[in-house]
Design an enzyme around this catalytic site. Structure first.
Site, PDB file in Angstrom:
ATOM      1  N   ASP A  50       0.827  -1.205   0.000  1.00 37.65           N
ATOM      2  CA  ASP A  50       0.000   0.000   0.000  1.00 37.65           C
ATOM      3  C   ASP A  50       0.866   1.262   0.000  1.00 37.65           C
ATOM      4  O   ASP A  50       2.096   1.188   0.098  1.00 37.65           O
ATOM      5  CB  ASP A  50      -0.968  -0.003   1.202  1.00 37.65           C
ATOM      6  CG  ASP A  50      -0.271  -0.346   2.521  1.00 37.65           C
ATOM      7  OD1 ASP A  50       0.971  -0.394   2.554  1.00 37.65           O
ATOM      8  OD2 ASP A  50      -0.972  -0.557   3.521  1.00 37.65           O
ATOM      9  N   ASN A  79      -7.150  -1.895  14.301  1.00 32.40           N
ATOM     10  CA  ASN A  79      -8.590  -2.032  14.015  1.00 32.40           C
ATOM     11  C   ASN A  79      -8.851  -3.206  13.071  1.00 32.40           C
ATOM     12  O   ASN A  79      -9.964  -3.373  12.584  1.00 32.40           O
ATOM     13  CB  ASN A  79      -9.157  -0.735  13.419  1.00 32.40           C
ATOM     14  CG  ASN A  79      -8.669  -0.463  12.006  1.00 32.40           C
ATOM     15  OD1 ASN A  79      -7.719  -1.093  11.538  1.00 32.40           O
ATOM     16  ND2 ASN A  79      -9.306   0.462  11.326  1.00 32.40           N
ATOM     17  N   HIS A  92      -7.196  -3.722  10.115  1.00 27.46           N
ATOM     18  CA  HIS A  92      -6.945  -3.527   8.687  1.00 27.46           C
ATOM     19  C   HIS A  92      -5.760  -4.363   8.222  1.00 27.46           C
ATOM     20  O   HIS A  92      -4.825  -4.625   8.962  1.00 27.46           O
ATOM     21  CB  HIS A  92      -6.815  -2.048   8.298  1.00 27.46           C
ATOM     22  CG  HIS A  92      -5.610  -1.324   8.769  1.00 27.46           C
ATOM     23  ND1 HIS A  92      -5.674  -0.119   9.445  1.00 27.46           N
ATOM     24  CD2 HIS A  92      -4.285  -1.594   8.650  1.00 27.46           C
ATOM     25  CE1 HIS A  92      -4.459   0.304   9.705  1.00 27.46           C
ATOM     26  NE2 HIS A  92      -3.597  -0.578   9.245  1.00 27.46           N
ATOM     27  N   GLU A 116      -9.653  -1.404   5.154  1.00 33.45           N
ATOM     28  CA  GLU A 116     -10.263  -1.181   6.457  1.00 33.45           C
ATOM     29  C   GLU A 116     -11.412  -2.163   6.671  1.00 33.45           C
ATOM     30  O   GLU A 116     -11.917  -2.751   5.700  1.00 33.45           O
ATOM     31  CB  GLU A 116     -10.811   0.262   6.531  1.00 33.45           C
ATOM     32  CG  GLU A 116      -9.758   1.353   6.339  1.00 33.45           C
ATOM     33  CD  GLU A 116      -8.907   1.594   7.592  1.00 33.45           C
ATOM     34  OE1 GLU A 116      -8.844   0.716   8.473  1.00 33.45           O
ATOM     35  OE2 GLU A 116      -8.296   2.678   7.665  1.00 33.45           O
TER      36      GLU A 116
HETATM   37  C1  GLP Z   1       0.003   0.489   8.466  1.00 33.58           C
HETATM   38  C2  GLP Z   1       0.103  -0.330   7.192  1.00 33.58           C
HETATM   39  C3  GLP Z   1      -0.290  -1.769   7.429  1.00 33.58           C
HETATM   40  C4  GLP Z   1       0.406  -2.310   8.660  1.00 33.58           C
HETATM   41  C5  GLP Z   1       0.007  -1.520   9.864  1.00 33.58           C
HETATM   42  C6  GLP Z   1       0.599  -2.037  11.164  1.00 33.58           C
HETATM   43  O1  GLP Z   1      -1.281   0.992   8.648  1.00 33.58           O
HETATM   44  N1  GLP Z   1      -0.675   0.198   6.146  1.00 33.58           N
HETATM   45  O2  GLP Z   1       0.016  -2.545   6.282  1.00 33.58           O
HETATM   46  O3  GLP Z   1       0.061  -3.666   8.818  1.00 33.58           O
HETATM   47  O4  GLP Z   1       0.418  -0.180   9.647  1.00 33.58           O
HETATM   48  O5  GLP Z   1       1.804  -1.418  11.443  1.00 33.58           O
HETATM   49  P1  GLP Z   1       2.727  -1.679  12.684  1.00 33.58           P
HETATM   50  O6  GLP Z   1       3.571  -2.854  12.336  1.00 33.58           O
HETATM   51  O7  GLP Z   1       3.553  -0.422  12.812  1.00 33.58           O
HETATM   52  O8  GLP Z   1       1.867  -1.937  13.863  1.00 33.58           O
END
Ligand code: GLP
Length: 230
Positions: A63, A130, A132, A137
């Site tokens: 993404d 949440n 995602h 989402e």
């Molecule tokens: C972002 C990314 C996700 C990722 C999430 C969790 O929102 N778009 O792909 O899984 O963060 O990140 P973290 O590893 O910092 O908790």
């Protein structure tokens, strides 16, 4: 789903790096799928410690924030370049939705490129608090493809730790769809820390659109590495 329980994030990141290396080496000429965030940074550091030299020439990002240029330190392109490509001394091509030829109307070409060069040998996946997956989402269609989406307020607040303020977090993003993600030959899902517990539990109990994980829960080769009891 194969669940690999670890004691903590460090142990989990090391196991994730070993698993990523073996899965990508099973199909060395196929691209991999990379993800961003704190969880993934730990895995990429472990890859560097293991002196991993990728054989693949292409990597697809999950993404990207809408409207952030590649040179913006908060863009996922920049993050993957710094924390993966540069760290490992890898000169392959990073395909990031919303960047280069995948910007604007070109977003559909991202899906075409995965079809052409894929399937991905392994897709790394984190989990939002949440629930995602990438920027899909809760409520995202389980058969969704790569597209531009609006971010939830909870996601923007959670990700504001990387920005000066929540107002600077983009409101929109471009994300691989849930059906795009499910096409990878193997999925390596990582969830460390209590903040991810509810999202994981919800996916197990309610495998429907309220939980994006539902789209991949029954994937034939899904490995979950976690320090949580689910
Ligand atoms: C972002 C990314 C996700 C990722 C999430 C969790 O929102 N778009 O792909 O899984 O963060 O990140 P973290 O590893 O910092 O908790």
């Amino acid at each position: 789903m194969i669940i690999k329980k670890v004691q903590n994030k460090v142990e989990g990141s090391e196991l994730a790096a070993e698993t990523f290396i073996s899965l990508s080496n099973l199909h060395p000429l196929k691209p991999v799928g990379l993800a961003t965030g704190e969880t993934m940074a730990g895995v990429y550091q472990q890859l560097a410690i293991k002196d991993f030299k990728p054989k693949f020439d292409n990597a697809f990002a999950l993404d990207e924030y809408a409207g952030l240029e590649k040179i913006n330190p908060n863009s996922y392109y920049f993050e993957l370049y710094e924390k993966f490509s540069k760290l490992l001394g890898w000169n392959g091509r990073l395909h990031v939705p919303g960047q280069d030829e995948y910007a604007g109307d070109g977003v559909t070409q991202f899906e075409v490129a995965i079809e052409k060069l894929g399937p991905l040998s392994v897709q790394l996946l984190g989990l939002g608090t949440n629930g995602h997956i990438a920027f899909n989402e809760p409520g995202s269609a389980l058969n969704s493809i790569t597209r531009e989406v609006e971010l939830n307020e909870e996601t923007r607040v959670a990700n504001s730790r990387f920005f000066e303020s929540v107002n600077q977090v983009p409101t929109r993003a471009i994300t691989q769809g849930l059906s795009t993600i499910a096409k990878a030959q193997a999925l390596l899902l990582l969830a460390f820390g209590e903040s991810k517990l509810q999202a994981l539990k919800k996916a197990m109990k309610n495998p429907d659109e309220s939980s994006p994980l539902a789209a991949i829960k029954d994937h034939k080769n899904l490995i979950l590495i976690t320090d949580l009891d689910i």
